[in-house]
Design an enzyme around this catalytic site. Structure first.
Site, PDB file in Angstrom:
ATOM      1  N   SER B  40       2.761   4.786 -16.968  1.00 55.77           N
ATOM      2  CA  SER B  40       1.806   3.727 -16.620  1.00 55.77           C
ATOM      3  C   SER B  40       0.508   3.898 -17.404  1.00 55.77           C
ATOM      4  O   SER B  40      -0.243   2.935 -17.578  1.00 55.77           O
ATOM      5  CB  SER B  40       1.492   3.760 -15.127  1.00 55.77           C
ATOM      6  N   HIS B  77      -3.114   4.422 -10.196  1.00 52.41           N
ATOM      7  CA  HIS B  77      -2.163   5.491 -10.503  1.00 52.41           C
ATOM      8  C   HIS B  77      -2.179   5.854 -11.980  1.00 52.41           C
ATOM      9  O   HIS B  77      -1.653   6.886 -12.368  1.00 52.41           O
ATOM     10  CB  HIS B  77      -0.744   5.105 -10.045  1.00 52.41           C
ATOM     11  N   HIS B 261       9.029   5.533 -13.617  1.00 50.46           N
ATOM     12  CA  HIS B 261       7.763   5.373 -12.880  1.00 50.46           C
ATOM     13  C   HIS B 261       7.396   6.673 -12.175  1.00 50.46           C
ATOM     14  O   HIS B 261       8.223   7.268 -11.489  1.00 50.46           O
ATOM     15  CB  HIS B 261       7.880   4.248 -11.843  1.00 50.46           C
ATOM     16  N   GLU B 370     -10.652 -12.648   3.900  1.00 50.54           N
ATOM     17  CA  GLU B 370     -11.384 -11.501   4.423  1.00 50.54           C
ATOM     18  C   GLU B 370     -11.193 -10.258   3.566  1.00 50.54           C
ATOM     19  O   GLU B 370     -12.107  -9.434   3.440  1.00 50.54           O
ATOM     20  CB  GLU B 370     -10.961 -11.218   5.866  1.00 50.54           C
ATOM     21  N   ASP B 428     -10.042 -19.865  23.118  1.00 50.36           N
ATOM     22  CA  ASP B 428      -9.363 -19.842  21.822  1.00 50.36           C
ATOM     23  C   ASP B 428      -8.082 -19.006  21.842  1.00 50.36           C
ATOM     24  O   ASP B 428      -7.199 -19.190  21.008  1.00 50.36           O
ATOM     25  CB  ASP B 428     -10.301 -19.311  20.731  1.00 50.36           C
ATOM     26  N   GLN B 432      -7.647 -14.995  18.239  1.00 47.14           N
ATOM     27  CA  GLN B 432      -9.055 -14.916  17.829  1.00 47.14           C
ATOM     28  C   GLN B 432      -9.791 -13.739  18.497  1.00 47.14           C
ATOM     29  O   GLN B 432     -10.975 -13.545  18.242  1.00 47.14           O
ATOM     30  CB  GLN B 432      -9.797 -16.210  18.192  1.00 47.14           C
TER      31      GLN B 432
END
Lengths: 626, 626
Positions: B40, B77, B261, B370, B428, B432
């Site tokens: 990698s 990595h 890998h 978020e 709600d 929530q």
């Protein structure tokens, strides 16, 4: 458009009338509850009308029938219009809808599977499409049935990356039985969405992610009928209907206006608004009935899942629990066609590739997209169609914690298997070490947390998880450890094993995974010095076997030492404190990782973070001085 | 291409030689550690050479200088090639690199900010670009400086949705000082990536997400020099360099092959491979030096942050702590230019919009993403450029738990503010309600957890969070509650308040947020019946004021009752158990939410889930019967 028959004018008018009926019901319900999202309902009304009363095939009196087309309302805050559709379909009473959001009503603020017409809870945005992918994958590849899956998303939630994980997944696996509907109503909660009505960019994004895409007027029922029909003809690709809509559509002075998110209509305009919508309904008493589905899906097979033979490990054999997981799942999968496995490009580390070798047609490679992997697994497990096991490094389930949290609300029975827990993974360093996973999963109310300590008990955990309701989490470890149980040992949820005891044990030591083996090594060290300890393997951290722990503690002067390859908060130690905290006279000493760790050799790290045999022995000596 | 000057042949050869030097170092280091990801590294070698020794401007002897261009290795990595670049730049000793992944070496398996040239830890894939967005936003809009931000991603990690959240963010905010480099080496960990070398689809996706995009040969240093130069000329858009590369490039019989890998080169081929690469280096002793940056960025201002005046709430005033957060942050922001705020399209619910009203130029709307919001906030806070507060519903921080977990490894000082905790939000419903957030944040080792119970203490929490190292989480509540502290009350991290006491208290009750007010109501009820209780407001749940709790418990017969609007696992109750579990003679009774809740009125739900005043009073009576 050979083959397409435009619906007759009566049908089209009927669909338009239903749209307005759904709007009226959504407004009435949110007025009755004095909370909720009528404007987010109104933008979707025409889409819902066409989907539920023209396009989708289902039994309106049996919403959870396995043959039905599926519908997922990813924009869960528009719940009232989903409920309204089922009122119109005759399954929900209008009077019940007026109890929306009330304590004794199952028509809650956001949809949950308490309702037979809901398969997965929504309300945390961006999660519906992943679950729909799991349902569509199941329909196409496992059930090999004709049911189709429809998922409606809001435009605001398209900012969630989980949506694009699902988009990539659906096209990679050619889910042509899946239709996503983007209700692009331009307005978010607190301001316009980033793309507003830039339909071209939505379309480019969907196409770039491999979807057949139609941009439509989301309020033109005829155009919608045609688009959904075209979607049914497409082979090899999922279809996205990108619908230009207006938030609050049909409500004068509210439609397409700012500051109406999540607000019921004002009391002083209520009657006027409803009258206006009512006046647009041309044939008030006309109903349209959905088409029935093809009966080409078998009922779910609910037989318990068992291995064809007991495990074959001998005491003293060395094998990591992560590898034992792969062996167990392969055995269970060969014997039970309902078992499916998913992984996030870590299958050669979690050993789920052992399952893939024997059941390749029931293995789903989800690539490096843990949120979507969990959502797909939840989707696969809806209506008991499959028993799904999804694995990755335990640390990376933190990526899907919101999906897992919502999974509990969805009443899912999915099984999640996290490998590479704790500092005992060694050189890869802290980013790969799960040290908060027990805290995370313990705080999921429906979750059973397995933490097997050898290969034989891992077999037990996998079988139990397959048959246990709710979410199951199995925590597996990287290092090879000795088999300590014989093949005929029986394991139960919430039943611990006392793995070392004598008549004069001075302390009860509770370890799990690698730390159980460290505890046994400590017992050996101490025994040479004449000190005996009792060692407990809890097997499940939740529920925890409080009775065994308490009786052991009482037999060892009330002294407990917990030792865990996990942070001090929320893990084994606090689970034990929880079990004994209501009892006087018990003292718990906790050994755990207390700071962000680093790279190093596994044993070096166990030592440095104070959870190796020598630290356990030292802690035992200290408690005996008490 | 007016203005572009092709580098001379010597420079190009120098860059090619550096590529191979970096490959050699990566292979040597991973051989020495007998673990790690040399293949990698090799795919990225030419990209790293051109970036570090031709394109980027930085002080090689002062990697954290505020004027330097930033580099984020999202594919963490590949750490050895980053370390190798700093060896070549003269900052890291080659001998140190050969200690890679060893316990006493800071060159760990994945990069962390223990190293001066690393701003954010990586290793959980898909997180680097969001942090880079935060750095680029800060450079462009807050610092208004010329430094540029480069972020290298692997192709495998492009399956992570967080990448696409960041892509959308960067184009929306016109971050033309940001360059993403996709190292498309075709091979994932356990199989080829979904798109393999389909460069066209990568390009379409990036363009659809609003990026200026160049597809290049990732092993052609001249082409790379030109592409990075072109990226510098582009205005108004971020640039993505989609580089076609080969995993293991330059290693015979390994390059572009499966199953390499995360594997060091075989010992028996080590010398041959190194000799082969060495033989391609034409001018072994030639070094290229990076260009210095413009000195146009001020050092960070590290003065403590304070309000211009004390809070002005009067005891008995009613205000929710979520609103008090907005008021406090606006006050703090007006007085301190370093404060920035972020929100995820909930600003009118979290009340961060009060900050935006007074400091609009320091507010970042992150829309419903978020994960990216947290990553951007972490990026904004790197090198102490800003003091960042990011808010959304506390439940939705579960979406970013992996980012938060990694934030601890990143040593970030970001402040996260979660509103709408618990069942007390009401109608709600459960999707929530944050009921696992305390468990989640307590298990983050660098995290301070504030749980203010009135408007005045919320002011205290915000000011303390702004000045406290590590992650700070502030849990705020939806309902209005009475102010209980006077404006001159002082708050400290880890110092609880005894808010009700007498000389003959029978039990110590610990509540926080709404449950503190329920506890006070219970005290009133009980007092009428002649029973006195001590009531404690912990203020911070982590660290918890064990001394005050213990001394109170000892004054109340060892009896503690905890009451929390949170699940029973990992929250206030277990924090208290943790604080007292090592002490004999203390009994803790815990009231908490124990199942997935539902919609309803707030007070109905507090009652139903057993955490209201009447249940507290009942529990007190029960303990007095003990």
């Amino acid at each position: 458009m050979a083959g397409y028959h435009k619906p007759d004018e009566k049908t089209l008018q009927g669909l338009k009338d239903i749209s307005n009926k759904l709007r009226i019901l959504s407004i009435k319900a949110t007025n009755a509850s004095n909370s909720g999202h009528p404007t987010s309902c109104c933008s979707a009304a025409d889409l819902m009308s066409v989907l539920f009363f023209h396009t989708m095939r289902y039994k309106a009196d049996d919403p959870r029938n396995q043959c039905n087309d599926r519908f997922v309302l990813s924009k869960g805050h528009a719940a009232p219009i989903l409920y309204a559709a089922w009122v119109e379909a005759g399954y929900v009473k209008e009077s019940e809808l007026l109890n929306l959001r009330k304590f004794d009503c199952e028509l809650e603020g956001h949809p949950t599977p308490k309702l037979a017409f809901v398969d997965v809870a929504t309300g945390s945005l961006g999660q519906g499409l992943g679950a729909a992918c799991g349902m569509a994958y199941t329909g196409k590849y496992f059930d090999k049935s004709s049911y189709r899956v429809y998922c409606m998303l809001g435009d605001g939630e398209c900012a969630e990356g989980s949506v694009w994980e699902a988009m990539a997944f659906a096209s990679h696996y050619h889910l042509d039985n899946l239709v996503a509907i983007l209700d692009v109503n331009r307005l978010g909660q607190s301001e316009p969405t980033p793309l507003q009505h830039d339909m071209d960019t939505y379309s480019k994004r969907c196409e770039a992610f491999g979807w057949n895409t139609y941009v439509v007027d989301g309020h033109d029922v005829e155009e919608l009928c045609k688009a959904f029909w075209k979607a049914q003809q497409v082979k090899g690709k999922p279809t996205c209907i990108v619908a230009k809509t207006y938030k609050g559509k049909g409500i004068k002075n509210v439609e397409d206006q700012d500051n109406w998110h999540g607000k019921p209509m004002p009391k002083d305009r209520h009657v006027e608004i409803l009258n206006d919508l009512q006046s647009q309904i041309q044939v008030p008493n006309k109903t349209l009935r959905p088409q029935p589905p093809n009966d080409d899906t078998k009922p779910a097979d609910l037989k318990p899942l068992t291995y064809p033979s007991p495990p074959s490990y001998k005491k003293g054999d060395k094998m990591s629990t992560r590898k034992a997981y792969g062996v167990a799942l392969a055995r269970l999968g060969q014997a039970n066609q309902r078992v499916v496995a998913l992984d996030g490009d870590t299958k050669n580390s979690t050993f789920s590739d052992l399952f893939r070798k024997v059941c390749p047609e029931r293995f789903i490679e989800c690539f490096i997209a843990e949120q979507n992997m969990v959502s797909v697994a939840i989707g696969c497990a809806t209506r008991d169609r499959t028993v799904a096991f999804a694995s990755t490094f335990a640390a990376f389930f933190s990526r899907a914690y919101d999906q897992i949290r919502m999974g509990a609300i969805s009443q899912t029975n999915v099984n999640l298997v996290g490998s590479h827990c704790g500092v005992s993974i060694g050189e890869d360093g802290p980013s790969q070490m799960a040290l908060e996973d027990l805290a995370m999963f313990r705080a999921v109310p429906t979750c059973t947390v397995f933490y097997p300590s050898d290969a034989t008990s891992t077999e037990g955990a996998v079988e139990l998880a397959a048959n246990t309701k709710g979410i199951c989490f199995i925590r597996t470890s990287r290092p090879d450890t000795a088999v300590i149980y014989s093949p005929d040992e029986k394991f139960e949820v919430g039943v611990a094993k006392v793995v070392r005891q004598s008549d004069n044990d001075t302390v009860t030591v509770i370890g799990a995974g690698v730390t159980l083996h460290e505890a046994l090594a400590a017992a050996d060290i101490l025994e040479k010095e004449g000190t005996r300890i009792r060692v407990i393997d809890p097997f499940t951290i939740k529920p925890l076997d409080a009775a065994t722990i308490l009786s052991s503690a009482r037999a060892t002067r009330g002294q407990i030492i917990t030792v865990e390859d996990h942070y001090k908060e929320g893990g084994l130690g606090e689970a034990v404190l929880s079990a004994v905290g209501g009892e006087p006279g018990i003292v718990v000493t906790r050994l755990a990782v207390t700071s962000v760790p680093r790279s190093g050799k596994p044993q070096e790290l166990l030592d440095f973070y104070g959870i190796s045999a020598k630290h356990i022995a030292k802690a035992v000596i200290q408690t005996t001085a008490n």
